[in-house]
Design an enzyme around this catalytic site. Structure first.
Site, PDB file in Angstrom:
ATOM      1  N   GLU A 201       0.803  -1.221   0.000  1.00  0.00           N
ATOM      2  CA  GLU A 201       0.000   0.000   0.000  1.00  0.00           C
ATOM      3  C   GLU A 201       0.843   1.281   0.000  1.00  0.00           C
ATOM      4  OE1 GLU A 201      -2.822  -0.506   3.190  1.00  0.00           O
ATOM      5  OE2 GLU A 201      -3.484  -2.440   2.414  1.00  0.00           O
ATOM      6  N   GLU A 305      -5.747 -11.126  -1.479  1.00  0.00           N
ATOM      7  CA  GLU A 305      -6.514 -11.043  -0.232  1.00  0.00           C
ATOM      8  C   GLU A 305      -7.999 -11.099  -0.545  1.00  0.00           C
ATOM      9  OE1 GLU A 305      -5.231  -7.768   2.256  1.00  0.00           O
ATOM     10  OE2 GLU A 305      -3.148  -7.970   1.610  1.00  0.00           O
TER      11      GLU A 305
END
Length: 396
Positions: A201, A305
């Protein structure tokens, strides 16, 4: 995993008495499964003794295990604590894990805040336990994640040294962690930790995220991190991992631009992790476009994910058949588009982000049902959808 098989495991364990966006603004989630089909028992009503039980619309009796359907690794998250536990729940969890999956990711115990305990001081014990379990059971390990702005040890947040000394500490950690886990091999001499999410991220929307690492090292810290990881292990696969790559076009384009810059300037990178935190109705048309765009980089593609929220708008109080069906379809879409769009040589695999709904990071006190198993480890129809997608059944 068949429902009957799971129930037998639970009954046996009980008898043995074991202990224990552009959806940035997009929806968040959570989820329960208790009493999905509520109602009293008919045991006290003799008139119902010979009735055929009503089929539960939210679960099904799976006949195929995920890893046997896919031609690439199928993973899920683990913790050292669960793997070591002999509780009834965790015994069943390991049974499902070993039957359905051939890749595992540490949910949180191989992150910086757990392993980097003090300056130049590391604790790899939880990760070592996960790797040992993987070796014993023939599983691949995907390392997650070396650098993430939300997993910084408190002592590093408060580090009073110079920026150069701060950078040296981060460099030392990245190299030490990668080198340490590179030592773990299976009986054939193959690495057990096959890959790492080096940076997680880095982007906030289409812009570089303002984090402790950008403040103290600079925006180019990500390039340095990948170089440090490669210096520590010349063979391990290095990934960049982020969310809303599907659903937020400007963010996706920024990531692809960064990756192309890496390739042009010989910065080591092997793959991109597409966090698949989806909603039952989002993204729709952009999902295959995103998978295609990431595949077009030529790098490995990891659906890293995967979970599917069904109640992001808090508009239902219990799981409905309509919403369960939409979730099943979205799981099918994810499996189908990955299987059919990404070339086989680039298919690193799909990793689910949890087992039972109640264990999900999206559970939110029982207001969402994002995963493949109910609270008794029964396979939900969402599991059926993923199997269909992996089998190449077109959901559209």
């Amino acid at each position: 995993m068949k429902i009957v098989k799971v129930l037998m495991i639970v009954m046996f364990a009980a008898v043995m008495g074991c202990s224990s966006g552009s959806d940035d603004s997009g929806p968040q989630v959570g989820g329960p499964t208790d009493d999905i089909n509520p109602g009293g028992s008919d045991d006290d009503d003799p008139s119902t003794d010979d009735e055929i039980p009503v089929e539960d619309p939210f679960v099904y009796d799976a006949t195929e295990d995920l890893k046997d359907v896919a031609s690439f690794p199928i993973g899920n998250i683990v913790s050292a604590n669960k793997l070591a536990s002999t509780s009834t729940d965790n015994t069943t969890f390991k049974q499902v894990l070993n039957a359905e999956y051939n890749s595992i990711t540490s949910e949180y115990q191989m992150k910086m805040n757990i392993m980097f305990t003090a300056p130049d001081t590391y604790d790899f014990s939880d990760g070592d336990a996960i790797v040992a379990y993987a070796k014993e059971n023939g599983l691949r390990v995907h390392g997650h994640a070396l650098i993430w702005h939300e997993a910084i040890p408190s002592w590093l947040n408060e580090f009073a040294g110079t920026d150069e000394e701060f950078e040296a500490q981060v460099e030392g950690f990245v190299k030490a962690a990668v080198a340490h886990f590179a030592e773990a091999e299976d009986d054939g001499g193959n690495p057990i930790v096959a890959s790492w999410d080096v940076v997680n991220e880095y982007f906030d929307g289409a812009a570089v995220r303002n984090s402790l690492f950008t403040q103290r090292i600079g925006n180019d810290f990500i390039k340095k991190a990948f170089q440090w990881a490669r210096e520590a292990d010349p063979d391990v696969k290095l990934f960049y991992n982020d969310y809303n790559i599907a659903g937020q076009v400007d963010k996706r384009n920024a990531i692809i631009g960064m990756v192309n810059d890496f390739i042009t300037n010989s910065i080591p990178i092997d793959g991109i992790g597409m966090q698949m935190h989806l909603n039952h109705d989002w993204p729709s048309s952009d999902l295959p476009l995103a998978i295609q765009a990431i595949s077009d980089t030529g790098l490995l593609v990891h659906l890293s994910e995967l979970d599917v929220k069904v109640n992001y708008g808090d508009d239902i109080n219990s799981l409905t058949e309509e919403r369960a069906g939409a979730q099943e379809l979205q799981y099918q879409r994810a499996g189908y588009y990955y299987t059919t769009i990404v070339p086989a040589a680039q298919q690193f695999g799909i990793t689910l982000w949890g087992f039972r709904d109640r264990d999900s990071w999206l559970y939110d006190n029982g207001s969402d049902w994002p995963l493949l198993y109910d609270n008794d480890f029964n396979t939900k129809v969402s599991h059926r959808g993923l199997v269909a997608g992996l089998n190449g059944e077109n959901p559209e």
